[in-house]
Motif scaffolding. Structure first.
Motif: not given
Length: 689
Positions: A313-331
């Motif tokens: 909520e405090n940061i999305s207006e300052h960026v275009n994309m933001y990760r919401v999880t850790g690294d997603d790998w093929d599991s």
């Protein structure tokens, strides 16, 4: 964090969700001198100028003026372009090359991307992770002393891996080639400044003078701006935060991003700056500096571990994309962990919200399909994706329904037809870019179709669990989140103070989570000032020299459970805490607040999930997901779709249906829509009423 709420920007906001919006040309007094000159030339061409030459014939005047006005409008619309109006798509080198990608392999992938993926909107070709590190013996992801740093403390490309960089110690040559392919060029960055630069005490470039930065009568250096107690938690030998409260810190970051713009960069992915590594002042500073540039640059944040809608909520207006999880790998465990977090951001209406010069998008991370490597290794692609075809389709369907940015991670030189068909499915491409009303759909019914001793039936969102374990979950969130309240100080005679929080009631008694409050070792050696007087460690009583960490010491995957993180006690901001008057336990490192709760851990069958969205022509998109290891029949009533979407989308007995993956025509729907979904599989329906 409070500063994020009060930052304002002199830029036009766009509020139409999910579609391109027309841009308004800049007022004439905002035009550059060259554009003003074009207007004067056009006026002269029409016979309105003060030139002494005779006016040209009417047809030539009209042609000249049309050409000049076209150039004017093209230039002004480019400068006022809405960034990330749709979820960005592209290719990133990390999943297939870790950090060792070189110029030849990158350009080969970019060329294939231009030929096979650009027609489907994949346009950002991104070099990830440590492009400035020398690929020699002893170098790895958290090694020290192997990075190329210029005289101003800024990283430049490894000249062995990127030989064209010898021309300017930059990426200008590669960026030019990428642009000629019709693509846009991106790079991965770490937050702040490198430890190498701080140790070398390099001067800071003042881009206004081209000389060392001077303020208050003295020259400032890297040691003045590097926050040594805020090194990246999972790369402590690499980078640290910069003090953006002082002019020298902002000057360093300004010199970085002006250089990147000069190289021709269109996309920056800034790492170790969000989630538990939250650095809000630096994020906002970078956003402001990007707005100073003439070149539009997409700002993406990573890695995103422990992100909540309250934090975004405090940061999305300052960026275009933001990760919401850790690294997603093929599991499969990584894939399935995205269902809860994507649903929470949809509910919070963060999909396509206002962002930097345009929109912002919660990012579920890359698509690790095709030919891959392993995390953080010194090795290029060497293995196939571990996900089954059904699991890949499930991931692609969820990413599309949630309107996540789509960044493919496999080596495109080994792209097979099956993978290509999954990541370019025309209907999913349409859903990902142009759908609206995207949300989890909770009115589904189903049962396992395979024989078993205890067949389960369910009404979502309450699937039957075979067993349940109560676990205590520790996490971090924005301090404005109600879940962060309730911490208090507790003392017992003869024992040190404790910091506690009640997290459960059993038999009318509060069950508390408590940790011992202690001062860090070597405290007397630290210069004591008001900033640190209220700070303390939180230690485990039964284990000597073990303290609570606010951030993981290594990169974490999307499925890593959120348990308390403990390590050897030491002087670092990620181990320092403060209890405020509101009952918040605040991390000195990220300024996030701690939460702890009792959660029932699901074991065995995970049931089914569903998402719904609407199309630009009134279509309904309904996705069934089977998170179970057994086949399930999943159903939804047409009337329930009407409850969620409204009658304007659903007209009873007049809805035809096609399943996207199989292409099967289900004909007219009457009361419900249903299908048998494979284990870990998905079905996506396009419904036209």
């Amino acid at each position: 964090m409070s500063g994020a709420r009060h930052i304002t920007h002199n830029r036009q906001r766009h509020h139409t969700r999910g579609t391109h919006t027309a841009t308004t040309p800049l007022p004439l007094h905002h035009c550059s001198p060259s554009l003003s000159a074009l207007l004067l030339l056009c006026s002269a061409a029409m016979g309105m100028g003060a030139f002494s030459l005779p006016p040209p014939p009417p047809w030539r005047r009209h042609l000249l003026c049309s050409a000049l006005l076209f150039l004017l409008l093209w230039r002004t619309s480019e400068g006022n372009e809405e960034l990330a109006a749709l979820p960005p798509r592209g290719w990133n080198s990390y999943d297939s090359f870790s950090w060792i990608v070189d110029e030849n392999a990158y350009l080969q992938n970019a060329q294939i991307m231009a030929e096979k993926l650009l027609p489907y909107g994949y346009q950002y070709a991104v070099i990830d992770f440590l492009w400035y590190r020398k690929y020699v013996d002893g170098a790895y992801t958290d090694s020290y002393g192997f990075d190329n740093i210029d005289e101003w403390g800024r990283p430049f490309p490894d000249l062995q891996r990127f030989p064209s960089s010898k021309a300017d110690r930059g990426f200008s040559q590669i960026a030019s080639k990428v642009h000629q392919m019709g693509l846009k060029f991106g790079i991965h960055l770490m937050k702040g400044i490198s430890k190498q630069a701080v140790d070398a005490n390099t001067p800071i470039l003042d881009i206004k003078t081209g000389k060392a930065y001077i303020e208050d009568g003295r020259q400032w250096t890297a040691r003045d701006i590097g926050l040594t107690h805020r090194t990246c938690a999972w790369m402590q030998k690499g980078f640290m935060s910069v003090n953006t409260d002082i002019g020298a810190g902002r000057a360093f970051l300004r010199s970085l991003y002006r250089q990147y713009a000069d190289w021709g960069i269109d996309f920056v992915k800034v790492d170790c700056i969000f989630g538990t590594d939250y650095s809000p002042k630096e994020i906002i500073t970078i956003s402001e500096l990007l707005q100073e540039l003439d070149r539009p640059i997409i700002l993406s944040l990573s890695p995103g571990t422990e992100v909540t809608p309250a934090l975004a909520e405090n940061i999305s207006e300052h960026v275009n994309m933001y990760r919401v999880t850790g690294d997603d790998w093929d599991s499969w465990k990584d894939v399935s962990s995205h269902f809860d977090v994507s649903s929470s951001f949809a509910t919070a209406k963060k999909i396509g919200a206002t962002g930097l010069r345009g929109r912002s998008w919660p990012d579920l991370d890359m698509l690790p399909f095709g030919w891959l490597t392993d995390p953080s290794v010194n090795q290029g692609p060497h293995r196939k994706c571990n996900l089954t075809d059904d699991e890949q389709k499930t991931q692609m369907a969820l990413w599309s329904m949630a309107k996540s940015p789509l960044m493919y991670g496999g080596d495109l030189r080994n792209l097979d037809k099956s993978t290509l068909s999954i990541i370019t499915n025309p209907t999913l491409m349409k859903i990902n870019h142009y759908s609206q009303n995207n949300m989890e759909f909770r009115y589904i019914y189903g049962e396992r179709t395979s024989s078993e001793e205890h067949p389960s039936q369910f009404l979502s969102p309450c699937p039957v669990h075979l067993t349940k374990n109560n676990i205590m979950v520790f996490g971090l969130t924005a301090c404005s989140d109600e879940k962060a309240n309730g911490w208090y100080m507790f003392s017992q005679d003869g024992n040190p103070d404790h910091v506690c929080r009640n997290y459960e009631i059993q038999n009318d008694k509060n069950i508390s989570f408590c940790l011992g409050k202690t001062k860090p070792r070597a405290w007397d050696a630290i210069i004591m000032d008001k900033e640190y007087e209220a700070k303390f460690h939180l230690a485990v009583k039964e284990i000597d020299d073990t303290c609570l960490d606010a951030s993981a010491s290594q990169r974490r995957t999307a499925s890593d459970a959120r348990f308390p993180m403990f390590s050897r006690c030491r002087w670092h901001a990620k181990q320092m805490w403060e209890l405020n008057e509101k009952g918040n336990l605040v991390s000195t490192y990220s300024r996030l607040c701690a939460t702890v709760e009792s959660r029932q851990q699901e074991v065995g069958t995970a049931g089914a999930r569903s998402w719904v969205a609407t199309g630009s022509k009134g279509e309904i998109y309904l996705a069934f997901f089977n998170l179970d290891s057994k086949s399930r029949k999943i159903s939804a009533k047409i009337s329930d779709l009407g409850k969620v979407l409204g009658r304007k989308f659903v007209r009873k007995n007049l809805c035809s249906c096609t399943e996207v993956w199989s292409g099967k025509d289900f004909g007219l729907m009457k009361e419900e829509i249903s299908g048998v979904v494979n284990p870990h599989g998905s079905m996506v329906f396009e419904i036209k009423c």
